[in-house]
Design a protein around this motif. Structure first.
Motif, mmCIF file in Angstrom:
data_model
loop_
_atom_site.group_PDB
_atom_site.id
_atom_site.type_symbol
_atom_site.label_atom_id
_atom_site.label_comp_id
_atom_site.label_asym_id
_atom_site.label_seq_id
_atom_site.Cartn_x
_atom_site.Cartn_y
_atom_site.Cartn_z
ATOM 1 N N GLN A 1 8.473 -8.405 4.316
ATOM 2 C CA GLN A 1 7.367 -9.093 4.975
ATOM 3 C C GLN A 1 6.295 -8.095 5.416
ATOM 4 O O GLN A 1 5.101 -8.329 5.235
ATOM 5 N N ALA A 2 6.735 -6.971 6.004
ATOM 6 C CA ALA A 2 5.777 -5.947 6.432
ATOM 7 C C ALA A 2 5.062 -5.340 5.241
ATOM 8 O O ALA A 2 3.854 -5.099 5.262
ATOM 9 N N ARG A 3 5.804 -5.106 4.151
ATOM 10 C CA ARG A 3 5.186 -4.536 2.953
ATOM 11 C C ARG A 3 4.216 -5.518 2.319
ATOM 12 O O ARG A 3 3.156 -5.134 1.825
ATOM 13 N N GLY A 4 4.583 -6.793 2.339
ATOM 14 C CA GLY A 4 3.674 -7.797 1.801
ATOM 15 C C GLY A 4 2.401 -7.894 2.612
ATOM 16 O O GLY A 4 1.309 -8.061 2.060
ATOM 17 N N ARG A 5 2.537 -7.765 3.931
ATOM 18 C CA ARG A 5 1.352 -7.797 4.792
ATOM 19 C C ARG A 5 0.448 -6.610 4.520
ATOM 20 O O ARG A 5 -0.782 -6.723 4.519
ATOM 21 N N TRP A 6 1.049 -5.437 4.283
ATOM 22 C CA TRP A 6 0.281 -4.243 3.945
ATOM 23 C C TRP A 6 -0.492 -4.469 2.650
ATOM 24 O O TRP A 6 -1.676 -4.120 2.547
ATOM 25 N N ALA A 7 0.149 -5.073 1.663
ATOM 26 C CA ALA A 7 -0.530 -5.358 0.400
ATOM 27 C C ALA A 7 -1.682 -6.329 0.602
ATOM 28 O O ALA A 7 -2.758 -6.171 0.010
ATOM 29 N N GLU A 8 -1.492 -7.350 1.452
ATOM 30 C CA GLU A 8 -2.551 -8.327 1.714
ATOM 31 C C GLU A 8 -3.746 -7.666 2.406
ATOM 32 O O GLU A 8 -4.903 -7.967 2.082
ATOM 33 N N VAL B 1 -5.296 -13.654 -8.096
ATOM 34 C CA VAL B 1 -4.726 -12.343 -7.775
ATOM 35 C C VAL B 1 -3.482 -12.544 -6.923
ATOM 36 O O VAL B 1 -3.519 -13.258 -5.910
ATOM 37 N N ASP B 2 -2.370 -11.928 -7.309
ATOM 38 C CA ASP B 2 -1.112 -12.017 -6.575
ATOM 39 C C ASP B 2 -0.763 -10.637 -6.029
ATOM 40 O O ASP B 2 -0.827 -9.642 -6.748
ATOM 41 N N ALA B 3 -0.399 -10.573 -4.732
ATOM 42 C CA ALA B 3 -0.078 -9.297 -4.085
ATOM 43 C C ALA B 3 1.349 -9.274 -3.562
ATOM 44 O O ALA B 3 1.653 -8.562 -2.604
ATOM 45 N N LYS B 4 2.239 -10.039 -4.164
ATOM 46 C CA LYS B 4 3.621 -10.138 -3.669
ATOM 47 C C LYS B 4 4.596 -9.337 -4.526
ATOM 48 O O LYS B 4 5.783 -9.669 -4.586
ATOM 49 N N THR C 1 4.520 7.971 10.748
ATOM 50 C CA THR C 1 5.888 7.556 11.051
ATOM 51 C C THR C 1 5.963 6.063 11.321
ATOM 52 O O THR C 1 6.879 5.373 10.858
ATOM 53 N N SER C 2 4.976 5.540 12.060
ATOM 54 C CA SER C 2 4.951 4.109 12.357
ATOM 55 C C SER C 2 4.802 3.291 11.085
ATOM 56 O O SER C 2 5.458 2.261 10.898
ATOM 57 N N LEU C 3 3.910 3.759 10.186
ATOM 58 C CA LEU C 3 3.705 3.045 8.925
ATOM 59 C C LEU C 3 4.970 3.074 8.081
ATOM 60 O O LEU C 3 5.382 2.048 7.524
ATOM 61 N N ALA C 4 5.601 4.242 7.993
ATOM 62 C CA ALA C 4 6.824 4.348 7.200
ATOM 63 C C ALA C 4 7.927 3.466 7.781
ATOM 64 O O ALA C 4 8.675 2.805 7.050
ATOM 65 N N THR C 5 8.045 3.459 9.114
ATOM 66 C CA THR C 5 9.054 2.612 9.753
ATOM 67 C C THR C 5 8.779 1.141 9.491
ATOM 68 O O THR C 5 9.688 0.354 9.198
ATOM 69 N N ALA C 6 7.508 0.755 9.578
ATOM 70 C CA ALA C 6 7.153 -0.651 9.332
ATOM 71 C C ALA C 6 7.435 -1.049 7.890
ATOM 72 O O ALA C 6 7.938 -2.136 7.614
ATOM 73 N N LEU C 7 7.113 -0.161 6.962
ATOM 74 C CA LEU C 7 7.334 -0.478 5.556
ATOM 75 C C LEU C 7 8.811 -0.541 5.217
ATOM 76 O O LEU C 7 9.218 -1.276 4.323
ATOM 77 N N ARG C 8 9.637 0.235 5.935
ATOM 78 C CA ARG C 8 11.074 0.149 5.711
ATOM 79 C C ARG C 8 11.674 -1.070 6.399
ATOM 80 O O ARG C 8 12.818 -1.432 6.167
ATOM 81 N N GLY C 9 10.871 -1.712 7.254
ATOM 82 C CA GLY C 9 11.393 -2.823 8.028
ATOM 83 C C GLY C 9 11.676 -4.067 7.219
ATOM 84 O O GLY C 9 12.414 -4.940 7.658
ATOM 85 N N GLY C 10 11.100 -4.207 6.048
ATOM 86 C CA GLY C 10 11.382 -5.383 5.240
ATOM 87 C C GLY C 10 10.219 -5.743 4.349
ATOM 88 O O GLY C 10 9.130 -5.170 4.444
#
Length: 224
Positions: free
Chosen positions: A26-33, A76-79, A15-24
């Protein structure tokens, strides 16, 4: 009780991960990094030796620059954008979901064009002709291919390679293997050079020793 506690903890983390990923983005980009960093470590590459992470925060540099033998580099690009993908999964009906997946495929195609326009191979001396575009999960690319089966082919024509954790790991392991093979070749060459030098010195020593000749045996006069 332990199984119930573990399941509850897993649910909370999910739930925390899903909430963070829905947060914007920036959070998704950080997850990819973070996923990208984990992959290079699993592949056996060493930071500052085999790869360098992004230093500029304005998108002027790729997220990762992997060093290859022969003074070559791999950018390598992760954005990659993933907002439309999450909107598709949050859609209430199938029609809305299909429209969101179509936007997801177009977003990836637009990002491919942006990467091609940045011309990383020209800006990074020794870089390969292809730029790696990384998506942190297989479903992101599968959903895009379902809407646009020719996406990868058009990306390759623009000198961009679409990858997921599995395919990027295989690529990074290949880079690590190239480094190992290169190190073995360098060591073998060095051993050959040292052995040749040692042989020449021993031969030179034997030549000088032959010219000097062996000394006469020392006679113990007292013993006589």
């Amino acid at each position: 009780q332990q199984l119930h506690a573990t399941a509850s903890l897993l649910q909370d983390r999910t739930t925390s991960l899903a909430t963070a990923l829905r947060g914007g983005s920036q959070a998704r980009g950080r997850w990819a990094e973070i996923t990208l960093r984990n992959l290079v470590e699993i592949a056996g590459l060493t930071e500052h030796c085999d790869f360098e992470e992004q230093q500029a925060q304005d998108g002027a540099r790729p997220d990762l620059v992997v060093r290859l033998p022969g003074k070559r580099f791999l950018a390598v690009d992760a954005k990659a954008p993933m907002n439309a993908y999450y909107e598709a999964h949050e859609a209430a009906d199938e029609a809305t979901r299909k429209v969101a997946f179509a936007r997801h495929a177009r977003a990836l195609q637009d990002h491919v064009k942006k990467l091609a326009d940045r011309e990383y191979p020209r800006k990074i001396p020794g870089s390969l002709d292809v730029v790696v575009m990384f998506l942190p999960g297989e479903p992101f690319l599968t959903a895009a291919f379902a809407e646009d089966p020719d996406l990868q082919l058009r990306a390759l024509r623009a000198r961009v390679l679409l990858t997921t954790p599995a395919t990027l790991l295989a690529l990074l392991r290949t880079a690590a293997h190239l480094w190992q093979e290169g190190t073995l070749a360098e060591n073998a060459q060095r051993i050959g050079e040292v052995a040749h030098a040692l042989y020449e010195r021993v031969a030179n020593f034997a030549e000088h020793l032959g010219r000097v000749g062996l000394p006469d045996p020392i006679v113990d006069r007292d013993a006589e």
